[in-house]
Design a protein around this motif. Structure first.
Motif, mmCIF file in Angstrom:
data_model
loop_
_atom_site.group_PDB
_atom_site.id
_atom_site.type_symbol
_atom_site.label_atom_id
_atom_site.label_comp_id
_atom_site.label_asym_id
_atom_site.label_seq_id
_atom_site.Cartn_x
_atom_site.Cartn_y
_atom_site.Cartn_z
ATOM 1 N N LEU A 1 0.830 -1.205 0.000
ATOM 2 C CA LEU A 1 0.000 0.000 0.000
ATOM 3 C C LEU A 1 0.866 1.257 0.000
ATOM 4 N N ALA A 2 1.949 1.252 0.758
ATOM 5 C CA ALA A 2 2.858 2.396 0.767
ATOM 6 C C ALA A 2 3.419 2.646 -0.630
ATOM 7 N N GLU A 3 3.731 1.592 -1.345
ATOM 8 C CA GLU A 3 4.237 1.738 -2.714
ATOM 9 C C GLU A 3 3.186 2.346 -3.624
ATOM 10 N N ARG A 4 1.939 1.943 -3.471
ATOM 11 C CA ARG A 4 0.851 2.508 -4.291
ATOM 12 C C ARG A 4 0.642 3.978 -3.983
ATOM 13 N N ILE A 5 0.692 4.315 -2.699
ATOM 14 C CA ILE A 5 0.504 5.720 -2.317
ATOM 15 C C ILE A 5 1.630 6.575 -2.902
ATOM 16 N N GLU A 6 2.850 6.076 -2.829
ATOM 17 C CA GLU A 6 3.990 6.801 -3.406
ATOM 18 C C GLU A 6 3.801 6.986 -4.907
ATOM 19 N N ARG A 7 3.396 5.936 -5.578
ATOM 20 C CA ARG A 7 3.259 5.974 -7.028
ATOM 21 C C ARG A 7 2.119 6.894 -7.478
ATOM 22 N N ASP A 8 0.986 6.828 -6.798
ATOM 23 C CA ASP A 8 -0.205 7.505 -7.291
ATOM 24 C C ASP A 8 -0.468 8.864 -6.651
ATOM 25 N N PHE A 9 0.132 9.125 -5.484
ATOM 26 C CA PHE A 9 -0.119 10.392 -4.808
ATOM 27 C C PHE A 9 1.149 11.123 -4.390
ATOM 28 N N GLY A 10 2.110 10.379 -3.929
ATOM 29 C CA GLY A 10 3.331 11.008 -3.440
ATOM 30 C C GLY A 10 3.175 11.662 -2.085
ATOM 31 N N ARG A 11 2.049 11.431 -1.424
ATOM 32 C CA ARG A 11 1.833 12.015 -0.111
ATOM 33 C C ARG A 11 0.764 11.227 0.649
ATOM 34 N N LEU A 12 0.824 11.340 1.963
ATOM 35 C CA LEU A 12 -0.235 10.832 2.839
ATOM 36 C C LEU A 12 -0.318 11.806 3.995
ATOM 37 N N ASP A 13 -1.478 12.408 4.181
ATOM 38 C CA ASP A 13 -1.637 13.496 5.142
ATOM 39 C C ASP A 13 -2.316 13.079 6.434
ATOM 40 N N VAL A 14 -3.186 12.085 6.362
ATOM 41 C CA VAL A 14 -3.978 11.672 7.520
ATOM 42 C C VAL A 14 -3.949 10.153 7.621
ATOM 43 N N LEU A 15 -3.686 9.655 8.803
ATOM 44 C CA LEU A 15 -3.756 8.220 9.081
ATOM 45 C C LEU A 15 -4.653 8.007 10.285
ATOM 46 N N VAL A 16 -5.698 7.211 10.109
ATOM 47 C CA VAL A 16 -6.579 6.836 11.211
ATOM 48 C C VAL A 16 -6.419 5.347 11.441
ATOM 49 N N ASN A 17 -5.775 4.998 12.546
ATOM 50 C CA ASN A 17 -5.575 3.595 12.917
ATOM 51 C C ASN A 17 -6.820 3.109 13.656
ATOM 52 N N ASN A 18 -7.779 2.644 12.879
ATOM 53 C CA ASN A 18 -9.063 2.241 13.441
ATOM 54 C C ASN A 18 -9.196 0.737 13.612
ATOM 55 N N ALA A 19 -8.455 -0.054 12.824
ATOM 56 C CA ALA A 19 -8.614 -1.509 12.883
ATOM 57 C C ALA A 19 -8.393 -2.010 14.309
ATOM 58 N N GLY A 20 -9.337 -2.780 14.808
ATOM 59 C CA GLY A 20 -9.248 -3.286 16.174
ATOM 60 C C GLY A 20 -10.098 -4.526 16.349
ATOM 61 N N ALA A 21 -9.726 -5.349 17.331
ATOM 62 C CA ALA A 21 -10.454 -6.602 17.551
ATOM 63 C C ALA A 21 -10.109 -7.147 18.934
ATOM 64 N N TYR A 22 -10.627 -8.338 19.219
ATOM 65 C CA TYR A 22 -10.305 -9.091 20.437
ATOM 66 C C TYR A 22 -10.920 -8.466 21.697
ATOM 67 N N PHE A 23 -12.166 -8.005 21.568
ATOM 68 C CA PHE A 23 -12.899 -7.478 22.718
ATOM 69 C C PHE A 23 -13.757 -8.615 23.270
#
Length: 254
Positions: free
Chosen positions: A91-113
């Protein structure tokens, strides 16, 4: 695995060291094909951001992204299992290739409750899984995202945590989940300290008890829980709020 879907466009680059307008911001949300992550994606897209909707099941992600595009959002589903370093790297490679930037990251994935587990008897394989998803999953994505954010001296990282991960929270249930979120809180503070003054703000947000598949019925509306996350993902540079733990935009105890 389905072949990657091309991103719709390359976003224009903002000037170095400046806050890009929402229409130029690229946001990545993990665990976003349903529930809280889906609503966060909806609200970020409604604010004008290009949203990469991360999903372990790409078909489910595509279905969710299509629904948000019908609402007018610029949303693309991307393959993302946060426990798989190969997914993160690709995914990082795709972002570099198609956008060259990433401004916001929301780490929402969660489990094991799991309300029935106790610290003295929980299966340690279950604890390992919780740590891999809730802590290391966020860690992997942060390590991939920070170089993009440093490039433009701008970034917003939001680690979706929980009040039950606070050190002084009382309770004997959900030990794997509690420990993983407490560790995520600690990581949030360390990363915020490292990046202070860089233009990259790092905060943890508890959405409260939300009516999702994991939270179960009876919780608050998903939109209400998502709003605090979107607020932290959109913080202005003035005041430089970083290294905090929030619920509904208000600080809560670690």
């Amino acid at each position: 695995m389905s072949p990657p879907v091309p991103f719709p466009r390359r976003a224009p680059r903002g000037r170095f060291g400046t806050e890009p307008p929402p229409s130029q911001r690229i946001a990545l949300v993990s665990g976003a094909n349903r529930g809280l992550g889906l609503e966060v994606s909806r609200q970020l897209a409604a604010a004008g951001m290009t949203v990469l909707l991360g999903a372990r099941n790409l078909a489910a992600g595509e279905k969710a992204a299509k629904a948000l595009r019908r609402e007018g959002g610029d949303v693309t589903a991307v393959q993302l299992d946060v426990t798989a370093q190969a997914d993160v790297d690709a995914l990082a490679e795709r972002i570099e290739r198609d956008f060259g930037r990433l401004d916001v990251l929301v780490n929402n994935a969660g489990a094991y409750f799991n309300l029935d587990d106790r610290a003295s008897s929980v299966d340690l394989a279950y604890v390992s899984g919780a740590l891999d998803t809730n802590l290391l999953g966020a860690w992997r994505l942060c390590e991939a995202a920070v170089p993009f954010m440093r490039r433009h001296a701008y970034g917003r990282i939001v680690n979706v945590s929980s009040g039950c991960g606070a050190i002084d929270s009382e309770g004997e249930d959900c030990p794997a989940y509690r420990v993983s979120k407490a560790a995520l809180n600690s990581y949030t503070r360390m990363l915020a300290a490292e990046l202070k003054g860089s233009g990259i703000l790092v905060n943890a947000v508890c959405p409260g008890w939300v009516a999702t598949d994991m939270g179960g019925p009876g919780g608050r509306p998903v939109a209400d829980g998502a709003a605090g996350i979107v607020w932290a993902a959109s913080l202005p540079p003035q005041g430089a709020i970083t290294g905090g733990f929030f619920r509904d935009r208000a600080p809560i105890a670690w």
